[in-house]
Write a protein that holds these residues in place. Structure first.
Motif, mmCIF file in Angstrom:
data_model
loop_
_atom_site.group_PDB
_atom_site.id
_atom_site.type_symbol
_atom_site.label_atom_id
_atom_site.label_comp_id
_atom_site.label_asym_id
_atom_site.label_seq_id
_atom_site.Cartn_x
_atom_site.Cartn_y
_atom_site.Cartn_z
ATOM 1 N N ARG A 22 -37.881 -51.601 11.836
ATOM 2 C CA ARG A 22 -37.825 -50.135 11.767
ATOM 3 C C ARG A 22 -39.153 -49.536 11.323
ATOM 4 O O ARG A 22 -39.980 -50.196 10.711
ATOM 5 C CB ARG A 22 -36.742 -49.701 10.783
ATOM 6 C CG ARG A 22 -35.363 -50.017 11.257
ATOM 7 C CD ARG A 22 -34.331 -49.425 10.359
ATOM 8 N NE ARG A 22 -34.336 -50.149 9.085
ATOM 9 C CZ ARG A 22 -33.443 -49.945 8.126
ATOM 10 N NH1 ARG A 22 -32.511 -49.049 8.276
ATOM 11 N NH2 ARG A 22 -33.496 -50.634 7.015
ATOM 12 N N ARG A 35 -37.664 -39.439 8.367
ATOM 13 C CA ARG A 35 -36.870 -40.044 9.436
ATOM 14 C C ARG A 35 -37.088 -41.554 9.432
ATOM 15 O O ARG A 35 -38.055 -42.061 8.901
ATOM 16 C CB ARG A 35 -37.207 -39.446 10.789
ATOM 17 C CG ARG A 35 -38.535 -39.826 11.370
ATOM 18 C CD ARG A 35 -38.734 -39.189 12.755
ATOM 19 N NE ARG A 35 -40.014 -39.518 13.304
ATOM 20 C CZ ARG A 35 -41.115 -38.818 13.133
ATOM 21 N NH1 ARG A 35 -41.098 -37.726 12.416
ATOM 22 N NH2 ARG A 35 -42.246 -39.201 13.672
ATOM 23 N N THR A 37 -36.673 -44.775 12.371
ATOM 24 C CA THR A 37 -36.449 -45.055 13.776
ATOM 25 C C THR A 37 -36.595 -46.544 14.046
ATOM 26 O O THR A 37 -37.301 -47.235 13.321
ATOM 27 C CB THR A 37 -37.416 -44.243 14.676
ATOM 28 O OG1 THR A 37 -37.040 -44.385 16.030
ATOM 29 C CG2 THR A 37 -38.848 -44.653 14.487
ATOM 30 N N GLY A 38 -35.913 -47.000 15.065
ATOM 31 C CA GLY A 38 -36.051 -48.373 15.515
ATOM 32 C C GLY A 38 -34.858 -49.248 15.199
ATOM 33 O O GLY A 38 -34.164 -49.046 14.215
ATOM 34 N N THR A 39 -34.637 -50.181 16.090
ATOM 35 C CA THR A 39 -33.668 -51.252 15.919
ATOM 36 C C THR A 39 -34.272 -52.480 16.594
ATOM 37 O O THR A 39 -35.245 -52.375 17.329
ATOM 38 C CB THR A 39 -32.305 -50.930 16.573
ATOM 39 O OG1 THR A 39 -32.511 -50.669 17.963
ATOM 40 C CG2 THR A 39 -31.631 -49.745 15.931
ATOM 41 N N GLY A 45 -37.792 -47.593 21.883
ATOM 42 C CA GLY A 45 -37.356 -47.364 20.508
ATOM 43 C C GLY A 45 -36.904 -48.617 19.785
ATOM 44 O O GLY A 45 -36.407 -48.535 18.665
#
Length: 66
Positions: A22, A35, A37-39, A45
């Motif tokens: 992330r 925020r 973000t990411g997986t 993304g």
């Protein structure tokens, strides 16, 4: 594990986290999250153990080594 760190034009801190795949954007003054973000994965993304550098351009776009 933190593997990259940068600051954007709003003085937010961008932290690349290797183990969780992330990217965290934090307020520099307070440490609160702006925020996350990411997986883990290989699509848009997604990250697979992002490492090393992160660059934030003047428009707030991030370039992350993955």
């Amino acid at each position: 594990m933190i593997s990259g760190l940068a600051f954007d034009g709003s003085v937010n801190m961008v932290v690349v986290e290797y183990g969780s795949h992330r990217i965290h954007v934090l307020r520099s003054a307070t440490g609160s999250h702006v925020r996350v973000t990411g997986t883990q994965g290989s699509g848009d993304g997604n990250f697979c153990h992002p490492f090393g550098g992160v660059i934030v351009d003047k428009d707030g776009r991030m370039l992350i080594c993955d």
